[in-house]
Design a protein around this motif. Structure first.
Motif, PDB file in Angstrom:
ATOM      1  N   PHE A  79     -10.484  60.717  40.208  1.00 45.89           N
ATOM      2  CA  PHE A  79      -9.341  59.949  39.693  1.00 45.89           C
ATOM      3  C   PHE A  79      -9.826  59.622  38.347  1.00 45.89           C
ATOM      4  CE2 PHE A  79     -12.012  57.482  42.431  1.00 45.89           C
ATOM      5  CZ  PHE A  79     -12.463  56.210  41.657  1.00 45.89           C
ATOM      6  N   ILE A  80      -8.809  59.111  37.643  1.00 45.47           N
ATOM      7  CA  ILE A  80      -9.232  58.418  36.324  1.00 45.47           C
ATOM      8  C   ILE A  80      -9.733  57.056  36.362  1.00 45.47           C
ATOM      9  CG2 ILE A  80      -8.197  57.536  33.996  1.00 45.47           C
ATOM     10  CD1 ILE A  80      -7.530  60.645  34.681  1.00 45.47           C
ATOM     11  N   ALA A  81     -11.070  57.014  35.882  1.00 44.55           N
ATOM     12  CA  ALA A  81     -11.770  55.808  35.891  1.00 44.55           C
ATOM     13  C   ALA A  81     -11.533  54.632  34.779  1.00 44.55           C
ATOM     14  CB  ALA A  81     -13.282  56.114  36.110  1.00 44.55           C
ATOM     15  N   SER A  82     -11.190  55.407  33.669  1.00 43.79           N
ATOM     16  CA  SER A  82     -11.066  54.561  32.276  1.00 43.79           C
ATOM     17  C   SER A  82     -10.328  55.451  31.450  1.00 43.79           C
ATOM     18  CB  SER A  82     -12.197  54.039  31.904  1.00 43.79           C
ATOM     19  OG  SER A  82     -13.005  54.731  31.212  1.00 43.79           O
ATOM     20  N   THR A  83      -9.824  54.766  30.199  1.00 45.99           N
ATOM     21  CA  THR A  83      -9.185  55.624  29.169  1.00 45.99           C
ATOM     22  C   THR A  83      -9.399  55.100  27.872  1.00 45.99           C
ATOM     23  OG1 THR A  83      -7.189  54.240  29.424  1.00 45.99           O
ATOM     24  CG2 THR A  83      -7.203  56.493  30.621  1.00 45.99           C
ATOM     25  N   LEU A 130      -4.179  51.881  35.310  1.00 45.13           N
ATOM     26  CA  LEU A 130      -4.047  50.871  36.215  1.00 45.13           C
ATOM     27  C   LEU A 130      -4.692  51.047  37.669  1.00 45.13           C
ATOM     28  CD1 LEU A 130      -0.266  49.988  35.588  1.00 45.13           C
ATOM     29  CD2 LEU A 130      -2.137  48.943  34.496  1.00 45.13           C
ATOM     30  N   PRO A 131      -6.102  50.477  37.710  1.00 41.20           N
ATOM     31  CA  PRO A 131      -6.865  50.699  38.774  1.00 41.20           C
ATOM     32  C   PRO A 131      -6.137  49.834  40.020  1.00 41.20           C
ATOM     33  CG  PRO A 131      -8.052  49.462  37.367  1.00 41.20           C
ATOM     34  CD  PRO A 131      -6.900  49.749  36.481  1.00 41.20           C
ATOM     35  N   GLU A 132      -6.163  50.563  41.329  1.00 40.42           N
ATOM     36  CA  GLU A 132      -5.201  49.967  42.357  1.00 40.42           C
ATOM     37  C   GLU A 132      -6.302  49.528  43.452  1.00 40.42           C
ATOM     38  OE1 GLU A 132      -1.232  52.318  42.210  1.00 40.42           O
ATOM     39  OE2 GLU A 132      -2.808  53.444  42.353  1.00 40.42           O
ATOM     40  N   THR A 133      -7.301  50.552  43.626  1.00 36.60           N
ATOM     41  CA  THR A 133      -8.069  50.330  44.932  1.00 36.60           C
ATOM     42  C   THR A 133      -9.448  49.526  44.535  1.00 36.60           C
ATOM     43  OG1 THR A 133      -9.301  52.079  44.844  1.00 36.60           O
ATOM     44  CG2 THR A 133      -7.321  52.430  45.916  1.00 36.60           C
ATOM     45  N   GLU A 134     -10.127  48.913  45.360  1.00 35.62           N
ATOM     46  CA  GLU A 134     -11.376  48.197  45.113  1.00 35.62           C
ATOM     47  C   GLU A 134     -12.513  49.228  44.380  1.00 35.62           C
ATOM     48  OE1 GLU A 134     -12.006  45.037  45.071  1.00 35.62           O
ATOM     49  OE2 GLU A 134      -9.914  44.759  45.596  1.00 35.62           O
TER      50      GLU A 134
END
Length: 168
Positions: A79-83, A130-134
């Protein structure tokens, strides 16, 4: 401005079985085969997030923590961690699975950086994440530290003072 996207929009999972052509004479998966699959999953995540062509800019160190044996399954999650402005950092986790016992175990993890390209092959802007999970928030919050480490590593590796003196 490009609208931010949730991490779930680009989350990618690949499952495959380790076959004889994928393994060495010890009966373990080739490391290069694992890295090719890791790069493929990272590329899919980056393309889904950016909506355009991408290229791999870097793969952070990958430690092989446990072998995946011939006949076992390999699971790769990304998954995308940052941009950044034109770049995307993807977190990848690789798990092995004994298919007879359903036991899963961590075999490695890493971060990849991809750059989005426009129709002319030039870097182009990407949406924020936009991170969603912990778990996603944890990786997102530490992105600055990883970026600083990568920049220092590149600087140390490619900008040795003695090399600069030789070039002048």
């Amino acid at each position: 401005m490009v609208q931010a996207k949730p991490t779930s929009a680009s989350r990618t999972h690949l499952t495959d079985m380790i076959l004889p052509g994928d393994s060495n004479y010890h009966g373990n998966v080739f490391g290069g085969h694992v890295l090719a699959l890791v790069d493929k999953v990272g590329s899919i995540c980056a393309r889904k997030h950016s909506g355009c062509e991408v290229v791999t800019a870097s793969i952070d160190s990958f430690d092989f923590l446990a072998p995946i044996k011939l006949g076992e399954a390999i699971h790769i999650d990304g998954f995308i961690a940052s941009t950044g402005r034109t770049s995307m950092e993807i977190y990848i986790k690789v798990m092995g699975e004994d298919l007879y016992t359903s036991t899963r175990y961590l075999t490695g993890e890493c971060y990849l950086t991809f750059v989005a390209l426009d129709e002319e092959g030039k870097p182009t802007n990407v949406p924020a994440i936009l991170p969603e999970t912990e778990e996603e928030k944890w990786h997102f919050e530490r992105a600055g530290e990883r970026k600083a480490y990568r920049n220092e590593r590149r600087k140390a590796k490619y900008h040795h003072p003695e090399k600069l003196e030789q070039q002048q």
